[in-house]
Design a protein around this motif. Structure first.
Motif, PDB file in Angstrom:
ATOM      1  N   UNK A  30       0.837  -1.220  -0.095  1.00 58.75           N
ATOM      2  CA  UNK A  30      -0.056  -0.111  -0.003  1.00 58.75           C
ATOM      3  C   UNK A  30       0.999   1.096   0.053  1.00 58.75           C
ATOM      4  N   UNK A  31       2.146   1.038   0.235  1.00 53.20           N
ATOM      5  CA  UNK A  31       3.126   2.302   0.010  1.00 53.20           C
ATOM      6  C   UNK A  31       3.468   2.726  -1.214  1.00 53.20           C
ATOM      7  N   UNK A  32       2.966   1.853  -2.195  1.00 55.32           N
ATOM      8  CA  UNK A  32       3.606   1.728  -3.662  1.00 55.32           C
ATOM      9  C   UNK A  32       3.123   3.308  -4.215  1.00 55.32           C
ATOM     10  N   UNK A  33       1.653   3.652  -4.097  1.00 52.17           N
ATOM     11  CA  UNK A  33       1.008   4.883  -4.686  1.00 52.17           C
ATOM     12  C   UNK A  33       2.009   5.970  -4.300  1.00 52.17           C
ATOM     13  N   UNK A  34       2.446   6.019  -2.925  1.00 54.00           N
ATOM     14  CA  UNK A  34       3.090   7.350  -2.594  1.00 54.00           C
ATOM     15  C   UNK A  34       4.485   7.233  -3.193  1.00 54.00           C
ATOM     16  N   UNK A  35       5.438   6.116  -3.605  1.00 55.20           N
ATOM     17  CA  UNK A  35       6.392   6.157  -4.354  1.00 55.20           C
ATOM     18  C   UNK A  35       6.129   6.820  -5.737  1.00 55.20           C
ATOM     19  N   UNK A  36       5.046   6.334  -6.459  1.00 54.36           N
ATOM     20  CA  UNK A  36       4.780   6.983  -7.537  1.00 54.36           C
ATOM     21  C   UNK A  36       4.385   8.573  -7.697  1.00 54.36           C
ATOM     22  N   UNK A  37       3.854   8.851  -6.726  1.00 50.98           N
ATOM     23  CA  UNK A  37       3.827  10.393  -6.565  1.00 50.98           C
ATOM     24  C   UNK A  37       4.933  11.279  -6.409  1.00 50.98           C
ATOM     25  N   UNK A  38       5.929  10.560  -5.454  1.00 51.05           N
ATOM     26  CA  UNK A  38       7.258  11.162  -5.240  1.00 51.05           C
ATOM     27  C   UNK A  38       7.913  11.174  -6.766  1.00 51.05           C
ATOM     28  N   UNK A  39       7.983  10.248  -7.318  1.00 52.59           N
ATOM     29  CA  UNK A  39       8.568  10.215  -8.591  1.00 52.59           C
ATOM     30  C   UNK A  39       7.909  11.198  -9.569  1.00 52.59           C
ATOM     31  N   UNK A  40       6.659  11.343  -9.599  1.00 53.66           N
ATOM     32  CA  UNK A  40       6.059  12.448 -10.714  1.00 53.66           C
ATOM     33  C   UNK A  40       6.277  13.863  -9.765  1.00 53.66           C
ATOM     34  N   UNK A  41       6.534  14.054  -8.433  1.00 55.70           N
ATOM     35  CA  UNK A  41       6.545  15.412  -8.000  1.00 55.70           C
ATOM     36  C   UNK A  41       7.897  15.878  -8.160  1.00 55.70           C
ATOM     37  N   UNK A  42       8.990  14.706  -8.377  1.00 54.37           N
ATOM     38  CA  UNK A  42      10.225  15.150  -8.554  1.00 54.37           C
ATOM     39  C   UNK A  42      10.339  15.736  -9.946  1.00 54.37           C
ATOM     40  N   UNK A  43       9.639  15.483 -10.946  1.00 51.25           N
ATOM     41  CA  UNK A  43       9.676  15.815 -12.373  1.00 51.25           C
ATOM     42  C   UNK A  43       9.368  17.422 -12.281  1.00 51.25           C
ATOM     43  N   UNK A  44       8.068  17.868 -11.686  1.00 51.94           N
ATOM     44  CA  UNK A  44       7.878  19.307 -11.483  1.00 51.94           C
ATOM     45  C   UNK A  44       8.639  19.925 -10.543  1.00 51.94           C
ATOM     46  N   UNK A  45       9.187  19.123  -9.693  1.00 48.83           N
ATOM     47  CA  UNK A  45      10.033  19.689  -8.671  1.00 48.83           C
ATOM     48  C   UNK A  45      11.443  20.347  -9.245  1.00 48.83           C
ATOM     49  N   UNK A  46      11.915  19.552 -10.449  1.00 41.67           N
ATOM     50  CA  UNK A  46      13.138  20.054 -11.060  1.00 41.67           C
ATOM     51  C   UNK A  46      13.022  21.545 -11.554  1.00 41.67           C
ATOM     52  N   UNK A  47      11.819  21.522 -12.137  1.00 38.36           N
ATOM     53  CA  UNK A  47      11.567  22.982 -12.576  1.00 38.36           C
ATOM     54  C   UNK A  47      11.514  24.076 -11.407  1.00 38.36           C
ATOM     55  N   UNK A  48      10.683  23.643 -10.527  1.00 34.12           N
ATOM     56  CA  UNK A  48      10.716  24.658  -9.506  1.00 34.12           C
ATOM     57  C   UNK A  48      12.126  24.663  -8.679  1.00 34.12           C
ATOM     58  N   UNK A  49      13.040  23.872  -8.758  1.00 36.10           N
ATOM     59  CA  UNK A  49      14.223  24.017  -7.993  1.00 36.10           C
ATOM     60  C   UNK A  49      15.177  25.040  -8.964  1.00 36.10           C
ATOM     61  N   UNK A  50      14.921  24.682 -10.184  1.00 35.32           N
ATOM     62  CA  UNK A  50      15.830  25.701 -11.181  1.00 35.32           C
ATOM     63  C   UNK A  50      15.243  27.112 -11.285  1.00 35.32           C
ATOM     64  N   UNK A  51      13.907  27.081 -11.591  1.00 34.79           N
ATOM     65  CA  UNK A  51      13.277  28.615 -11.659  1.00 34.79           C
ATOM     66  C   UNK A  51      13.203  29.264 -10.512  1.00 34.79           C
ATOM     67  N   UNK A  52      12.666  28.853  -9.312  1.00 31.85           N
ATOM     68  CA  UNK A  52      12.462  29.476  -8.238  1.00 31.85           C
ATOM     69  C   UNK A  52      13.843  29.781  -7.277  1.00 31.85           C
ATOM     70  N   UNK A  53      14.727  29.017  -7.335  1.00 35.02           N
ATOM     71  CA  UNK A  53      15.681  28.888  -6.320  1.00 35.02           C
ATOM     72  C   UNK A  53      17.078  28.978  -6.978  1.00 35.02           C
ATOM     73  N   UNK A  54      17.212  28.792  -8.265  1.00 37.31           N
ATOM     74  CA  UNK A  54      18.475  28.583  -8.745  1.00 37.31           C
ATOM     75  C   UNK A  54      19.287  27.492  -8.426  1.00 37.31           C
TER      76      UNK A  54
END
Length: 797
Positions: free
Chosen positions: A404-428
């Motif tokens: 039942x932990x598995x869906x969280x891992x998928x969410x984290x994987x997907x969040x890391x994709x949008x999170x790369x843009x956040x790290x680059x654009x908003x925080x350099x």
């Protein structure tokens, strides 16, 4: 287990949503009211969200970062916070989108019913909600379950009345929708979702709108039913209800689908046809008998649920108390009745809810799992990363629900994709990060409006990563660690390395920083502010993530240079401090708190869910954790009490934890907000208030910590057993390293433990001050006795 254990039961229908009984298969959710003349079943689907993917990054945020850091270094906290809230949040007014309710299924019955013998129940052993109506010649039994195997909700009706069943079946939704019948006498409801936007008439409010110009982008959905019957007849109208006349038995099959095809795909143009999906599912299910559908459901569900058994009092007392309606049991506890069996029921209810809201291939459980009846639910019924989502999954490994932990891992994987843009654009910065809130589109900003205490917190990625590492510790799955976890861990650590700055005292710290949702009083102005440098939670998260990189890197023998950078940064992190009141200092200075009873205890992260502090290795800080909990008090919102149970357990104080659990069993009226006192609703849903499911999951996780701990890489038996739980047993708990553990106790003393290892090797077992090294063979249980103050291996079966 007796037949009455692990059941919620009531002697009257639900009058409100928080009295209805939840069902789910991970994807579809339902709330069964148990009405007599009208049965209402409220419906959810885990991908039914408003909006669609959209970028909300603020390219100007990074240009103001240096100024914000300068203001904080000069201790100009108010000015720094004004800059962040005015210039450094997201750009859009829409922000996080809300999870939507699909609609309702109604069964309207004809005839008069005997009001004697009414009973509705939810059997956690079977995941079936059953309503018994009347006695004698007109009695009915109505059973409902949702199958993960066949992806249908099954409503089965039986009556002894020779006249048979007479009822009308229909559906509705608050979303825009239409109804139509199908060629085989069924019904399908189709509709679409709105999107949330800023209310230009009120800058502090968001509203849901159906934008006709962009309606082609919106999420589409379908819900379909098929009625199977023995005897009688069924009539359906083109856009009206289905009418059943004189059936001996009736089985109604329901399923739903949406056009969702991924977090980065516009749902309205995805090409997924919800109607066709529903039709295919129903076509397969209707070829099976009710008994076959039931058998498949039970086999699938019980394979998960029955892994763990828990009994917390003598069997005769347990049986007697389980004969009392659940709402009356709660009232009994509030009036002083000792009812450990109700604690056991709450424990298993948390496991039941996780199985029902989080299965491989589904979305992660949100703030309300998968159950929501509001178009604009509290906090959007979204994903909150500053405690709530993580708390949803604290129980997954320890209570033997690793899948039942598995869906969280998928969410984290997907969040890391949008999170790369956040790290680059908003925080350099490199790597990836996440903020406090998100949704199915993995949004990473809350929009241009918000308060820094909850809207500006780029440390969520580090916290989410803990779950990847914990899964490895429990399963020892090296492939998972290398192929799925390591790239995400490394990306989050890269952000941390780039985000940390020198505090000009030889240490590394974060800046700007908040301690989620809490405020301190600025030293000069005595105004509540939230932004400072290096909150204790930030530092604990950084230390934990960098330590994980060092340990995982050694296991995998990967990225030696990167691991060395992480190790060097870890050694320079600002040390945490103990304050003037003996508490763990929450911010970088011992500021006065604006709300001394605040629900969040973020500064205690290092005790739980982390393990930076332990009673044995850090006694001084452990005492400071205790003092911090004393100052915050044993009440709070429902989820806050779940966290406090686990913290008291790590402090080996079962009686304090038991007091928090007693406070958690406070019956709360539906509706309203209270940030200092929560509890539970009649259906055992956690009351923030309002409903938040994380408290249910947190309570289960905390109870497990009272019975078994393994965060110090040993198996610690009964580390914090409350004195009121003098007799009991638990079977099937999991310990880090890959062990399944059973424990029995009598008169507060351990009587027997069984350890079953996933692989050959040795483990350390601890009880009180006794330590035993045990040789384990994969699949062979080791029985351990506590005999006259000694731990003894009795046998290896």
């Amino acid at each position: 287990m007796t037949s009455s254990q692990n059941k919620l039961y009531y002697t009257k229908p639900a009058q409100r949503w928080a009295e209805a009984l939840p069902l789910g298969n991970g994807r579809m959710g339902a709330m069964v009211y148990g009405g007599v003349q009208r049965e209402q079943i409220q419906l959810n689907e885990d991908t039914l969200w408003a909006g669609y993917p959209r970028a909300e990054h603020n390219p100007d945020a990074a240009t103001h970062l240096g100024e914000a850091r300068r203001l904080l270094a000069e201790e100009r906290y108010i000015e720094a916070q004004e800059l962040i809230e005015g210039k450094m949040l997201g750009t859009s007014g829409s922000g996080v989108q809300p999870y939507q309710p699909l609609g309702n299924l109604y069964l309207d019955f004809e005839g008069e019913f005997d009001d004697q013998g009414y009973r509705r129940e939810l059997d956690l052993n079977t995941a079936i909600a059953t309503t018994h109506i009347g006695e004698g010649a007109t009695s009915q039994k109505r059973s409902v379950f949702i199958s993960a195997v066949d992806q249908v909700m099954v409503v089965h009706l039986e009556s002894v009345d020779p006249k048979g069943l007479h009822l009308t079946v229909t559906m509705d939704s608050e979303l825009r929708h239409t109804l139509q019948d199908t060629e085989d006498g069924g019904m399908v409801m189709v509709g679409r979702c709105p999107q949330q936007v800023q209310n230009h008439n009120n800058e502090l409010e968001s509203i849901l709108v159906y934008d006709e110009e962009e309606s082609g982008k919106a999420m589409r959905f379908a819900a379909a039913i098929q009625v199977l019957h023995e005897g009688g007849e069924v009539d359906s109208e083109a856009t009206g209800p289905i009418k059943v006349k004189g059936a001996r038995t009736l089985t109604l099959l329901y399923t739903s689908a949406t056009s969702f095809d991924g977090f980065d795909q516009v749902p309205g143009t995805s090409g997924r046809d919800p109607i066709a999906i529903c039709s295919k599912v129903l076509e397969a299910a209707k070829c099976k008998s009710y008994d076959t559908l039931l058998e498949s459901h039970l086999s699938d569900y019980q394979a998960l649920f029955q892994r763990v058994e828990l009994q917390l009092c003598e069997m005769q007392l347990d049986t007697k108390l389980n004969l009392i309606p659940t709402d009356e049991r709660i009232q009994g506890v509030m009036s002083g009745v000792e009812d450990p069996g109700l604690i056991a029921l709450v424990y298993q209810y948390g496991r039941y809810l996780l199985i029902s809201s989080s299965r491989p291939g589904t979305q992660a459980a949100n703030l309300q799992g998968i159950w929501n009846d509001m178009i604009q639910p509290p906090w959007n019924c979204d994903y909150h990363f500053n405690i709530n989502l993580q708390m949803n999954y604290w129980l997954a490994e320890t209570s033997n629900l690793s899948e039942c932990h598995e869906p969280l891992f998928s969410l984290i994987e997907e969040q890391s994709v949008t999170g790369e843009e956040t790290a680059r654009i908003q925080y350099d910065c490199g790597g990836w990060t996440a903020h406090t809130m998100s949704d199915i589109w993995r949004t990473n900003n809350v929009g241009s409006r918000g308060e820094a205490e909850w809207a500006y917190w780029p440390m969520a990625g580090a916290w989410l990563c803990q779950h990847l590492w914990e899964h490895y510790l429990f399963t020892q799955d090296r492939d998972f660690l290398e192929q799925r976890a390591w790239p995400i861990l490394k990306g989050a650590a890269q952000f941390v390395l780039d985000w940390l700055i020198d505090d000009e005292q030889g240490h590394l710290t974060t800046s700007p920083s908040v301690s989620p949702e809490n405020n301190f009083l600025s030293p000069n102005e005595q105004v509540a502010v939230s932004v400072s440098q290096g909150s204790s939670m930030d530092i604990s998260l950084c230390r934990e993530l960098l330590t994980t990189i060092v340990e995982a890197g050694a296991i995998l023998n990967l990225d030696e240079d990167f691991v060395q950078r992480c190790e060097a940064a870890r050694s320079r992190l600002r040390p945490l401090e103990i304050g003037a009141n003996g508490q763990v200092v929450e911010w970088n200075h011992d500021f006065a708190e604006n709300d001394p009873l605040h629900r969040h205890v973020s500064h205690l992260y290092g005790m739980y869910p982390g393990h930076e502090f332990t009673m044995e290795r850090t006694p001084e800080f452990s005492q400071a954790v205790r003092r911090s909990l004393e100052l915050r008090g044993n009440e709070g919102t429902g989820w806050s009490m779940g966290w406090k149970v686990a913290l008291w357990a790590r402090l080996h104080d079962g009686d304090q934890a038991s007091q928090v659990l007693h406070n958690f069993l406070n019956l709360v009226e539906e509706g309203g907000f209270d940030y200092h006192k929560g509890g539970i609703y009649p259906n055992l849903f956690c009351a923030h208030p309002p409903f938040q499911i994380d408290g249910n999951f947190g309570a289960t996780a905390g109870i497990t910590e009272l019975l078994l701990q393994s965060h110090q890489q040993d198996i610690h038996l009964l580390p914090a057993l409350p004195s009121s739980w003098s007799e009991g047993n638990v079977k099937g708990l999991r310990a880090r390293g890959g062990y399944t553990v059973d424990i029995s106790w009598m008169a507060g003393d351990l009587t027997e433990a069984k350890v079953l290892a996933d692989r050959d090797g040795t483990c350390t077992v601890r009880y009180r001050d006794k330590i035993l090294t045990v040789e384990c063979i994969s699949g062979v249980p080791v029985i351990i006795d506590y005999d006259h103050g000694r731990l003894v291996v009795r046998s290896a079966l």
